[in-house]
Write an enzyme that holds these catalytic residues in place. Sequence first.
Site, PDB file in Angstrom:
ATOM      1  N   CYS A 106      10.547  88.415  88.417  1.00 45.77           N
ATOM      2  CA  CYS A 106       9.917  89.736  88.523  1.00 45.77           C
ATOM      3  C   CYS A 106      10.892  90.701  89.177  1.00 45.77           C
ATOM      4  CB  CYS A 106       8.592  89.670  89.267  1.00 45.77           C
ATOM      5  SG  CYS A 106       8.734  89.561  91.046  1.00 45.77           S
ATOM      6  N   ASP A 165      14.999  78.013  73.981  1.00 45.24           N
ATOM      7  CA  ASP A 165      16.288  77.896  73.295  1.00 45.24           C
ATOM      8  C   ASP A 165      16.764  76.453  73.174  1.00 45.24           C
ATOM      9  OD1 ASP A 165      16.238  80.657  73.290  1.00 45.24           O
ATOM     10  OD2 ASP A 165      17.598  80.846  74.983  1.00 45.24           O
ATOM     11  N   GLY A 208      15.139  82.527  70.061  1.00 45.05           N
ATOM     12  CA  GLY A 208      16.269  81.701  70.427  1.00 45.05           C
ATOM     13  C   GLY A 208      17.468  82.450  70.953  1.00 45.05           C
TER      14      GLY A 208
END
Length: 162
Positions: free
Chosen positions: A2, A79, A122
């Site tokens: 954040c 990924d 990805g």
Amino acid sequence: RCKAFTTRAGRLRAARNLVEHGITNLCVIGGDGSLTGADIFRSEWGGLLEELVRDGQISEEVARVNSRLNIVGLVGSIDNDFCGTDMTIGTDSALHRIMEVIDAITTTAQSHQRTFVLEVMGRHCGYLALVSGLASGADWLFIPESPPEDGWEDLICERLGE
């Protein structure tokens, strides 16, 4: 990850929240941003507690009781680009969702005799594109690890014309 946590003031607030709730163990699941943030937080922990004591937000006793912060980091990245593991957290779910989408559009593509182009998640890693392309029988595939050669446009048109 954040925005507030990227600043020392944000991490100071996070430290105070953890101390107030007696939390001394964290399990961080994420990618590079989350795990880097956790590592910075861990390295600053003692200094953050000192600052909270100095500002009168916690007592020295509370700081002593919470002096150790244990963090476990788990790679959560669709990924699947982390060395040393077969599959990272999130990859299987992402692949499952991609295959659902491919199944849903295949019938439409066939009935309309159209070519569909599907971009998958990805970022800089072609694992999801490669595996979903293999699983679905894709005619053409682009992955970042192996950029297309010059003239690929003619080759794809030729392949699609077969």
